[in-house]
Structures are given as structure tokens and as C-alpha cells.
Design an enzyme around this catalytic site. Structure first.
Site, PDB file in Angstrom:
ATOM      1  N   ARG A  20       2.524  35.968  -6.186  1.00 28.14           N
ATOM      2  CA  ARG A  20       2.875  34.611  -6.046  1.00 28.14           C
ATOM      3  C   ARG A  20       2.462  33.620  -5.461  1.00 28.14           C
ATOM      4  O   ARG A  20       2.106  32.392  -6.028  1.00 28.14           O
ATOM      5  CB  ARG A  20       4.583  34.420  -5.608  1.00 28.14           C
ATOM      6  N   ASN A  38      10.030  36.387  -7.811  1.00 32.85           N
ATOM      7  CA  ASN A  38       9.928  37.677  -7.934  1.00 32.85           C
ATOM      8  C   ASN A  38      11.299  38.106  -8.464  1.00 32.85           C
ATOM      9  O   ASN A  38      12.139  37.347  -8.188  1.00 32.85           O
ATOM     10  CB  ASN A  38       9.970  38.512  -6.377  1.00 32.85           C
TER      11      ASN A  38
END
Length: 89
Positions: A20, A38
Site C-alpha cells: 500500500r 487491504n
């Protein structure tokens, strides 16, 4: 060139490996907008918006990371949104 927006679901070793934050850094450096998050099933969902060539460069950068292993990506083009930056959810 016009902007497009894509929603991508990444499968593989994509959680707990900096995916990320790598995506955020790369997207911001390329001037792309969107977000990354996520999911509970171990995948990562990413929505990214910008010129298609720049989105391709983002994907190249993610594939070059030695800790990330992308097995496959589910991709769909979605409507463009108004937004200012790229962030991690």
C-alpha cells in the site's frame, strides 16, 4: 490524453510487504489519484485514476518491488471521479 479510472484487486503476496505504501509513493510521484486498501481475504484493492500510460508505470513499479509477489490482478475500468490525491485507506 483523457483520464481513466481502474479498480484492481491484487492476489498473491500483497499484504504485510509494503504494497500500500509503495503504491501510494509511486502514484503520488506520477500524479495519479485514488486509494489502496487491504481486504480481509488477503487481497489488496486499488482504485487509480490518471492517464493510462502513467497507470502502466505504476504497475511496473509495483512489479519491481522485491517483496511483492503479484499472482494475478482482477481489473475493471470504472467511471472517473473528482479527487485530489492518492491515499491509503
Amino acid at each position: 490524453m483523457s483520464e481513466i479510472r481502474k479498480r484492481m484487486i491484487f492476489h498473491g503476496r500483497v499484504q504485510g510487504v509494503g504494497f500500500r505504501y509503495t503504491a501510494k509513493y509511486l502514484a503520488r510521484s506520477l500524479g495519479l489519484t485514488g486509494w489502496v486498501e487491504n481486504e480481509y481475504d488477503g487481497t489488496v484493492i486499488l482504485e487509480v485514476q490518471g492517464r493510462e500510460a502513467l497507470i502502466y508505470k505504476l504497475m511496473e513499479g509495483l512489479n519491481r518491488n522485491q517483496f511483492i509477489t503479484i499472482d494475478w490482478i482482477d481489473t475493471e475500468e470504472i467511471p472517473v471521479e473528482k479527487e485530489q490525491s492518492f491515499y491509503v485507506k
